[in-house]
Design an enzyme around this catalytic site. Structure first.
Site, PDB file in Angstrom:
ATOM      1  N   LYS A   1      45.003  44.062  32.898  1.00 50.88           N
ATOM      2  CA  LYS A   1      43.575  44.225  33.208  1.00 50.88           C
ATOM      3  C   LYS A   1      43.371  44.490  34.697  1.00 50.88           C
ATOM      4  O   LYS A   1      42.613  45.375  35.092  1.00 50.88           O
ATOM      5  CB  LYS A   1      42.818  42.958  32.803  1.00 50.88           C
ATOM      6  CG  LYS A   1      41.429  42.805  33.430  1.00 50.88           C
ATOM      7  CD  LYS A   1      40.817  41.462  33.066  1.00 50.88           C
ATOM      8  CE  LYS A   1      40.187  40.742  34.228  1.00 50.88           C
ATOM      9  NZ  LYS A   1      38.966  41.335  34.733  1.00 50.88           N
ATOM     10  N   ASN A   2      44.045  43.717  35.552  1.00 45.08           N
ATOM     11  CA  ASN A   2      43.822  43.827  36.995  1.00 45.08           C
ATOM     12  C   ASN A   2      44.487  45.057  37.607  1.00 45.08           C
ATOM     13  O   ASN A   2      44.295  45.341  38.784  1.00 45.08           O
ATOM     14  CB  ASN A   2      44.299  42.558  37.704  1.00 45.08           C
ATOM     15  CG  ASN A   2      43.390  41.375  37.411  1.00 45.08           C
ATOM     16  OD1 ASN A   2      42.227  41.552  37.039  1.00 45.08           O
ATOM     17  ND2 ASN A   2      43.907  40.169  37.559  1.00 45.08           N
TER      18      ASN A   2
ATOM     19  N   CYS B   1      32.828  37.209  37.116  1.00 42.91           N
ATOM     20  CA  CYS B   1      33.027  35.762  36.922  1.00 42.91           C
ATOM     21  C   CYS B   1      32.302  34.959  37.993  1.00 42.91           C
ATOM     22  O   CYS B   1      32.239  35.355  39.150  1.00 42.91           O
ATOM     23  CB  CYS B   1      34.509  35.413  36.996  1.00 42.91           C
ATOM     24  SG  CYS B   1      35.422  35.734  35.496  1.00 42.91           S
TER      25      CYS B   1
END
EC number: 2.5.1.7
Length: 421
Positions: free
Chosen positions: A22-23, A119
């Site tokens: 994902k990153n 987040c």
């Protein structure tokens, strides 16, 4: 809305595969905007809500995006006339949307990007991004919740020293500098594997980036970049989470595509606890005995212990004897999951930037809610070994970073279901 329901007590065994990172995929997707010729094809792309969000951002900027979830492939054609504005509607959902600013500045000489969301773990300031852009010659001002950036004569290479090795700032500045005039040297950069993947991608497109993975990165600006095919590296955080799932249940699991070089600090701590990790060419076999040893953990920028593994490590440490201290130095406000662990009878307290665990907790099933992406996974891990039934809600966090997490655990023998309520 969905929740995950786990009946604890099952030992995990079998084999599981790690998805693309994902990153890594988010900055690589935004870097596709740099290509003024051809189209890019990205493969090993994980099926995550964050990928959908960043694709929507790219489409809003007038890039042509095709996402084949079944194949795990994204086609991006940014040879179009790009628009300059990334609106709040998408950027508010995910902080990584700020990463379109570097490519837009490089391609267009101006950009308007809404201040980001994502987040809720700490301030995560973007000052380092802005400082880098200004050093390259951009004029920046904030107005009505937007960041406005522009250059009069294009970006120009320079020397930049980051106050902190910010991953996002390192990525954004690399992308901006890749089309700048002359040489840019960035010192005190982030060294994560995802930085290396981004640099490799830009170089495949025709860029000149050296030093990724070290303290200093040098970029020689080029006139243009072209679309290429690129495979996203495996997700070291998902790999670490699955390794801990095996260890916490004292199981025997082969985690395919786990890369040893990407996880050295986590490996060191797990082996110190007594977890057995047998690395092979294509992954790692994980086994663990009943009694794990206590260790202290301090999160640090890479190659230190990753903050994204902190909550999962807490779950594992709750099952070990002795006194343990976990210190969080990367993000403030990243112990919100502790209150949820306590609902499961965890003997854990927070003092400032440290969480303290006394002895081995007899975890009990409870209804808990995910407070952020990694906490969602950590609470599920705790549920695997808790007595009785655990229900985890707020799964929107989980879906941002894990593909079919419950299905993977179920395939290894966990008693776990995802249900609508």
């Amino acid at each position: 809305m969905d929740k995950i329901v786990i009946k604890g007590g099952n030992r995990l065994t079998g084999e599981v595969k790690v998805e693309g990172a994902k990153n890594a995929v988010l900055p690589v997707l935004t870097a596709s905007l740099l290509a003024s010729e051809g189209q890019s094809k990205l493969v090993n792309v994980p099926d995550l809500s964050d990928v959908v969000t960043i694709n929507n951002v790219l489409s809003t900027l007038n890039a042509n995006v095709e996402y084949n979830k079944e194949e795990g492939a994204v086609l991006v054609d940014a040879s179009t006339t790009l628009k300059e504005e990334a609106p709040y509607e998408y950027v508010s959902k995910m902080r990584a949307s700020i990463l379109v600013m570097g490519p837009l500045l490089a391609r267009l000489g101006h950009a308007i990007v809404a201040l980001p969301g994502g987040c809720a773990i700490g301030a995560r300031p973007i000052e380092q991004h802005i400082k880098g852009f200004e050093a390259l010659g951009a004029e920046i001002h904030l107005e009505n919740g937007n960041i406005y950036a522009s250059t009069k004569d294009g970006l120009k290479g320079t020397d930049i020293h980051l106050d902190f090795p910010s991953v996002g700032a390192t990525q954004n500045i690399i992308m901006a500098a890749s089309l700048a005039k002359g040489k840019t040297v960035i010192e005190n950069v982030a060294k994560e594997p995802e930085i290396v993947d981004l640099a490799n991608y830009i170089n495949e497109m025709g860029g000149k980036v050296t030093g990724a993975g070290t303290d200093t990165i040098t970029i020689h600006g080029v006139e243009k970049l072209r679309g290429v095919e690129h495979s996203i590296i495996p997700d070291r955080i998902e790999a670490g989470t699955l390794i801990i799932a095996a260890a916490i249940t004292r199981g025997d699991v082969f985690v395919r595509d786990a890369v040893k070089e990407h996880m050295t600090s986590l490996i060191y701590k797990l082996e110190e606890m007594g977890v057995n990790l047998d690395f092979q060419e294509d992954g790692v076999r994980v086994t663990a005995e009943d009694e794990l040893k206590p260790v202290d953990v301090k999160t640090l920028p890479h190659p230190g212990f990753p903050t994204d593994m902190q909550s999962q490590m807490i779950a594992l440490l709750l099952t070990a004897e002795g006194h343990k201290v976990i210190t969080e130095t990367v993000f403030e406000n990243r112990f919100m999951h502790v209150a949820e662990f306590r609902r499961m009878n965890a003997n854990i307290t927070v003092e400032g930037r440290s969480a303290k665990i006394q002895g081995k907790s007899q975890l009990q099933g409870a209804q808990v809610k995910a407070t952020d992406l990694r906490a969602a996974a950590a609470l599920i891990l705790a549920g695997l070994v808790a007595e009785g039934t655990t229900q985890v809600t707020e799964l929107k966090h989980l879906d941002r970073g894990y593909v079919n997490f419950h299905e993977k655990l179920k395939s290894l023998g966990a008693n776990i279901e995802r249900v609508n309520y």
